[in-house]
Design a protein around this motif. Structure first.
Motif, PDB file in Angstrom:
ATOM      1  N   VAL A   1       0.860  -1.179   0.000  1.00 12.15           N
ATOM      2  CA  VAL A   1       0.000   0.000   0.000  1.00 12.15           C
ATOM      3  C   VAL A   1       0.898   1.230   0.000  1.00 12.15           C
ATOM      4  CG1 VAL A   1      -1.847   1.243   1.181  1.00 12.15           C
ATOM      5  CG2 VAL A   1      -1.761  -1.259   1.296  1.00 12.15           C
ATOM      6  N   VAL A   2       0.682   2.130  -0.954  1.00  9.99           N
ATOM      7  CA  VAL A   2       1.494   3.341  -1.069  1.00  9.99           C
ATOM      8  C   VAL A   2       0.580   4.550  -0.950  1.00  9.99           C
ATOM      9  CG1 VAL A   2       3.112   4.654  -2.481  1.00  9.99           C
ATOM     10  CG2 VAL A   2       3.122   2.147  -2.578  1.00  9.99           C
ATOM     11  N   VAL A   3       0.800   5.360   0.094  1.00  3.96           N
ATOM     12  CA  VAL A   3      -0.008   6.558   0.331  1.00  3.96           C
ATOM     13  C   VAL A   3       0.920   7.730   0.647  1.00  3.96           C
ATOM     14  CG1 VAL A   3      -2.022   5.280   1.153  1.00  3.96           C
ATOM     15  CG2 VAL A   3      -0.264   5.982   2.778  1.00  3.96           C
ATOM     16  N   PRO A   4       0.444   8.975   0.471  1.00  9.06           N
ATOM     17  CA  PRO A   4       1.283  10.141   0.757  1.00  9.06           C
ATOM     18  C   PRO A   4       1.488  10.339   2.250  1.00  9.06           C
ATOM     19  CG  PRO A   4      -0.580  10.704  -0.673  1.00  9.06           C
ATOM     20  CD  PRO A   4      -0.844   9.357  -0.099  1.00  9.06           C
ATOM     21  N   GLU A   5       2.615  10.924   2.615  1.00  5.13           N
ATOM     22  CA  GLU A   5       2.853  11.258   4.019  1.00  5.13           C
ATOM     23  C   GLU A   5       1.968  12.436   4.421  1.00  5.13           C
ATOM     24  OE1 GLU A   5       6.581  12.956   5.124  1.00  5.13           O
ATOM     25  OE2 GLU A   5       6.853  13.990   3.213  1.00  5.13           O
ATOM     26  N   ARG A   6       1.676  12.496   5.732  1.00  5.36           N
ATOM     27  CA  ARG A   6       0.901  13.591   6.315  1.00  5.36           C
ATOM     28  C   ARG A   6      -0.388  13.840   5.545  1.00  5.36           C
ATOM     29  NH1 ARG A   6       6.113  15.817   6.959  1.00  5.36           N
ATOM     30  NH2 ARG A   6       5.837  17.365   5.303  1.00  5.36           N
ATOM     31  N   HIS A   7      -1.148  12.799   5.312  1.00  5.80           N
ATOM     32  CA  HIS A   7      -2.400  12.918   4.573  1.00  5.80           C
ATOM     33  C   HIS A   7      -3.499  12.300   5.430  1.00  5.80           C
ATOM     34  CE1 HIS A   7      -5.281  13.131   1.375  1.00  5.80           C
ATOM     35  NE2 HIS A   7      -4.382  13.447   0.455  1.00  5.80           N
TER      36      HIS A   7
ATOM     37  N   LEU B   1      -1.098  -4.283  -5.505  1.00  3.98           N
ATOM     38  CA  LEU B   1      -0.818  -2.919  -5.079  1.00  3.98           C
ATOM     39  C   LEU B   1      -2.114  -2.151  -4.825  1.00  3.98           C
ATOM     40  CD1 LEU B   1       1.843  -2.032  -7.804  1.00  3.98           C
ATOM     41  CD2 LEU B   1       2.342  -2.537  -5.390  1.00  3.98           C
ATOM     42  N   LEU B   2      -2.121  -1.393  -3.735  1.00  2.00           N
ATOM     43  CA  LEU B   2      -3.144  -0.379  -3.484  1.00  2.00           C
ATOM     44  C   LEU B   2      -2.419   0.963  -3.488  1.00  2.00           C
ATOM     45  CD1 LEU B   2      -5.209  -1.979  -0.567  1.00  2.00           C
ATOM     46  CD2 LEU B   2      -5.910  -1.753  -2.957  1.00  2.00           C
ATOM     47  N   LEU B   3      -2.813   1.862  -4.386  1.00  4.56           N
ATOM     48  CA  LEU B   3      -2.060   3.095  -4.577  1.00  4.56           C
ATOM     49  C   LEU B   3      -2.947   4.325  -4.432  1.00  4.56           C
ATOM     50  CD1 LEU B   3       0.035   2.190  -7.776  1.00  4.56           C
ATOM     51  CD2 LEU B   3       0.651   1.831  -5.377  1.00  4.56           C
ATOM     52  N   ALA B   4      -2.386   5.372  -3.827  1.00  7.35           N
ATOM     53  CA  ALA B   4      -3.019   6.690  -3.779  1.00  7.35           C
ATOM     54  C   ALA B   4      -1.928   7.732  -4.023  1.00  7.35           C
ATOM     55  CB  ALA B   4      -3.704   6.922  -2.434  1.00  7.35           C
ATOM     56  N   PRO B   5      -1.497   7.911  -5.273  1.00  6.59           N
ATOM     57  CA  PRO B   5      -0.450   8.899  -5.551  1.00  6.59           C
ATOM     58  C   PRO B   5      -0.899  10.303  -5.146  1.00  6.59           C
ATOM     59  CG  PRO B   5      -0.863   7.481  -7.447  1.00  6.59           C
ATOM     60  CD  PRO B   5      -1.964   7.232  -6.486  1.00  6.59           C
ATOM     61  N   ARG B   6       0.067  11.141  -4.768  1.00  9.26           N
ATOM     62  CA  ARG B   6      -0.294  12.497  -4.317  1.00  9.26           C
ATOM     63  C   ARG B   6      -0.853  13.329  -5.471  1.00  9.26           C
ATOM     64  NH1 ARG B   6       0.916  15.227   0.148  1.00  9.26           N
ATOM     65  NH2 ARG B   6       2.387  13.626   0.797  1.00  9.26           N
ATOM     66  N   TRP B   7      -0.161  13.387  -6.598  1.00 11.66           N
ATOM     67  CA  TRP B   7      -0.608  14.087  -7.798  1.00 11.66           C
ATOM     68  C   TRP B   7      -1.041  15.521  -7.498  1.00 11.66           C
ATOM     69  CZ3 TRP B   7      -3.889   9.610 -10.338  1.00 11.66           C
ATOM     70  CH2 TRP B   7      -3.005   8.654 -10.902  1.00 11.66           C
ATOM     71  N   ASN B   8      -0.106  16.326  -6.971  1.00 13.91           N
ATOM     72  CA  ASN B   8      -0.408  17.734  -6.677  1.00 13.91           C
ATOM     73  C   ASN B   8      -0.867  18.489  -7.915  1.00 13.91           C
ATOM     74  OD1 ASN B   8       1.674  16.773  -4.635  1.00 13.91           O
ATOM     75  ND2 ASN B   8       0.986  18.681  -3.712  1.00 13.91           N
ATOM     76  N   THR B   9      -0.317  18.145  -9.072  1.00 14.65           N
ATOM     77  CA  THR B   9      -0.646  18.845 -10.304  1.00 14.65           C
ATOM     78  C   THR B   9      -1.011  17.847 -11.396  1.00 14.65           C
ATOM     79  OG1 THR B   9       1.626  18.803 -11.139  1.00 14.65           O
ATOM     80  CG2 THR B   9       1.014  20.661  -9.711  1.00 14.65           C
ATOM     81  N   LEU B  10      -1.647  18.359 -12.443  1.00 11.07           N
ATOM     82  CA  LEU B  10      -1.967  17.502 -13.580  1.00 11.07           C
ATOM     83  C   LEU B  10      -0.704  16.971 -14.236  1.00 11.07           C
ATOM     84  CD1 LEU B  10      -4.887  19.530 -15.189  1.00 11.07           C
ATOM     85  CD2 LEU B  10      -5.052  17.268 -14.124  1.00 11.07           C
ATOM     86  N   ALA B  11       0.340  17.796 -14.265  1.00  5.31           N
ATOM     87  CA  ALA B  11       1.607  17.362 -14.862  1.00  5.31           C
ATOM     88  C   ALA B  11       2.196  16.190 -14.089  1.00  5.31           C
ATOM     89  CB  ALA B  11       2.596  18.523 -14.902  1.00  5.31           C
ATOM     90  N   ALA B  12       2.101  16.230 -12.752  1.00  2.84           N
ATOM     91  CA  ALA B  12       2.613  15.134 -11.926  1.00  2.84           C
ATOM     92  C   ALA B  12       1.831  13.853 -12.191  1.00  2.84           C
ATOM     93  CB  ALA B  12       2.532  15.510 -10.454  1.00  2.84           C
ATOM     94  N   GLU B  13       0.527  13.985 -12.360  1.00  2.00           N
ATOM     95  CA  GLU B  13      -0.297  12.815 -12.672  1.00  2.00           C
ATOM     96  C   GLU B  13       0.100  12.215 -14.016  1.00  2.00           C
ATOM     97  OE1 GLU B  13      -4.919  11.829 -13.868  1.00  2.00           O
ATOM     98  OE2 GLU B  13      -4.513  13.499 -12.500  1.00  2.00           O
ATOM     99  N   GLU B  14       0.221  13.069 -15.019  1.00  4.82           N
ATOM    100  CA  GLU B  14       0.540  12.576 -16.355  1.00  4.82           C
ATOM    101  C   GLU B  14       1.928  11.942 -16.414  1.00  4.82           C
ATOM    102  OE1 GLU B  14      -0.076  15.996 -18.731  1.00  4.82           O
ATOM    103  OE2 GLU B  14      -2.273  15.864 -18.664  1.00  4.82           O
ATOM    104  N   ALA B  15       2.851  12.427 -15.579  1.00  4.21           N
ATOM    105  CA  ALA B  15       4.202  11.861 -15.562  1.00  4.21           C
ATOM    106  C   ALA B  15       4.205  10.418 -15.062  1.00  4.21           C
ATOM    107  CB  ALA B  15       5.114  12.727 -14.698  1.00  4.21           C
ATOM    108  N   ASP B  16       3.180  10.034 -14.301  1.00  2.32           N
ATOM    109  CA  ASP B  16       3.094   8.673 -13.762  1.00  2.32           C
ATOM    110  C   ASP B  16       2.347   7.714 -14.681  1.00  2.32           C
ATOM    111  OD1 ASP B  16       4.513   9.271 -11.500  1.00  2.32           O
ATOM    112  OD2 ASP B  16       2.761   9.540 -10.205  1.00  2.32           O
ATOM    113  N   HIS B  17       1.733   8.223 -15.728  1.00  2.38           N
ATOM    114  CA  HIS B  17       0.879   7.371 -16.553  1.00  2.38           C
ATOM    115  C   HIS B  17       1.632   6.198 -17.172  1.00  2.38           C
ATOM    116  CE1 HIS B  17      -2.606  10.437 -17.271  1.00  2.38           C
ATOM    117  NE2 HIS B  17      -2.505  10.044 -16.021  1.00  2.38           N
TER     118      HIS B  17
END
Length: 369
Positions: A80-86, A134-150
């Motif tokens: 399981v991957v989650v962001p810190e302090r969330h 895998l259970l994932l919740a990427p942080r994806w602060n911006t659309l660019a960050a999301e697209e970089a993970d695609h």
């Protein structure tokens, strides 16, 4: 964020039933609470006849043949991957953990730091350590960050379920399983509640630094813009640091009391809870009384009920998202490949508290003779 007592006891019960016997100290370490807290929980569960106590150990009351069968092999491990302090995802994580422990599946938790692309090396490490799902919740602060993970997300070769994350339509990871709250419906609940109380001018102050925040902003704008009873609405950042996308107009970065006066708004929807509490404090310092002068609806309901007054809030089903995501992942582990992807949406609820009230109707003054 302190875990609810009922949820913690459910996790204790699930852990003991999955193993048959567990040490109190081990349970305390796993739940990250004190031994004293676990002992109290065990005493209550024992009084209810759901556990048996021993010297430093706890046993299930179910006979060995009745202990829930493990749905996967003993060696299975899920990362399981989650962001810190969330804090929002804390309950989601607990929901997933309960399901996985009941199934006898080991959970390996990985906390992603606040940096773009932080999830990928953690996932690679988890897979190298033998994770089969895998259970994932990427942080994806911006659309660019999301697209970089695609790219790397779509190339994963193990069952993967996204929690509270939904890649844009037509993108390569669009085909991944996902379980999310229906934030459009949550926005609908907030607006309809305020409109029913007579509010016609509303300000939305939200974050703009996550998929949830961006979805919520878009939904509020769509709903308010199309609502026949909303006369005027405006959107602003809840805090300056909550908007990495930019650029923003002067109104979109204005102090909330200023924007309320400019629009004549009598109500505001605030995202998320901590920002909402701080904004309510700021309003009080500007002599804006809640709910007399301004009704407030928070979005997230993590700590909204602790405010003064307690805040009416939209409450996404955080723990249920984790449970459903884990159940879906276990199903994928049993079935293997070849099944259609699922995009599950769960509906939030509206928790009405003391921060919203009907718009006061001014009484006409006495007629002049």
């Amino acid at each position: 964020m302190r875990e609810p007592v009922d949820l913690r006891r459910q996790r204790i019960l699930a852990a003991v039933q999955a193993r048959g016997t567990a040490r109190v100290r081990d349970l305390a370490d796993e739940l990250q609470v004190s031994v004293v807290t676990v002992r109290r929980d065990v005493e209550e569960l024992t009084r209810e006849g759901r556990l048996r106590r021993g010297h430093g150990v706890v046993r299930s009351t179910l006979p060995a043949q009745e202990v829930p069968a493990k749905s996967t092999a003993d060696g299975d491990r899920v990362a399981v991957v989650v962001p810190e302090r969330h804090s929002y995802l804390t309950e989601t994580l607990h929901g997933a953990r309960t399901v996985l422990e009941e199934a006898g599946v080991r959970l390996a938790l990985h906390i992603a730091p606040q940096a773009a692309g932080a999830e990928r090396p953690l996932v690679e490490r988890a897979l190298a350590d033998g994770a089969r799902g895998l259970l994932l919740a990427p942080r994806w602060n911006t659309l660019a960050a999301e697209e970089a993970d695609h790219g790397w997300l779509s190339a994963l070769e193990v069952p993967t379920v996204l929690m509270e994350r939904r890649p844009r339509r037509g993108s390569t990871p669009h085909v991944l399983d996902s379980v999310c709250s229906d934030h459009w419906y949550g926005a609908h609940l907030a607006v309809e509640h305020l409109v029913e109380l007579g509010h016609r001018r509303i300000v939305f102050a939200t974050r703009d630094d996550s998929p949830t925040a961006r979805t919520l902003r878009s939904a509020l704008a769509e709903i308010a813009g199309a609502h026949p009873l909303v006369e005027e609405w405006a959107w602003a950042l809840s805090t300056p640091e909550s908007g990495p996308e930019g650029p923003y107009s002067a109104d979109e970065t204005a102090e909330l009391p200023v924007l309320l006066r400019k629009t004549g708004a009598t109500a505001v929807v605030l995202h998320g809870d901590v920002d909402a509490l701080m904004i309510v404090q700021r309003l009080a310092g500007d002599a804006v009384r809640v709910p007399r002068d301004c009704s407030v609806v928070a979005y997230d309901d993590v700590v909204a009920g602790l405010a003064t007054p307690p805040l009416t809030a939209v409450s996404p089903p955080r723990a249920e998202v984790g449970r459903v995501a884990a159940e879906l992942l276990l199903e994928r582990l049993r079935e293997g490949r070849g099944h259609a992807a699922r995009r599950v949406e769960l509906l939030p609820r509206l928790m009405v508290r003391g921060s919203t009230q009907r718009v006061a109707v001014e009484e006409p003054g006495p007629e002049t003779p």
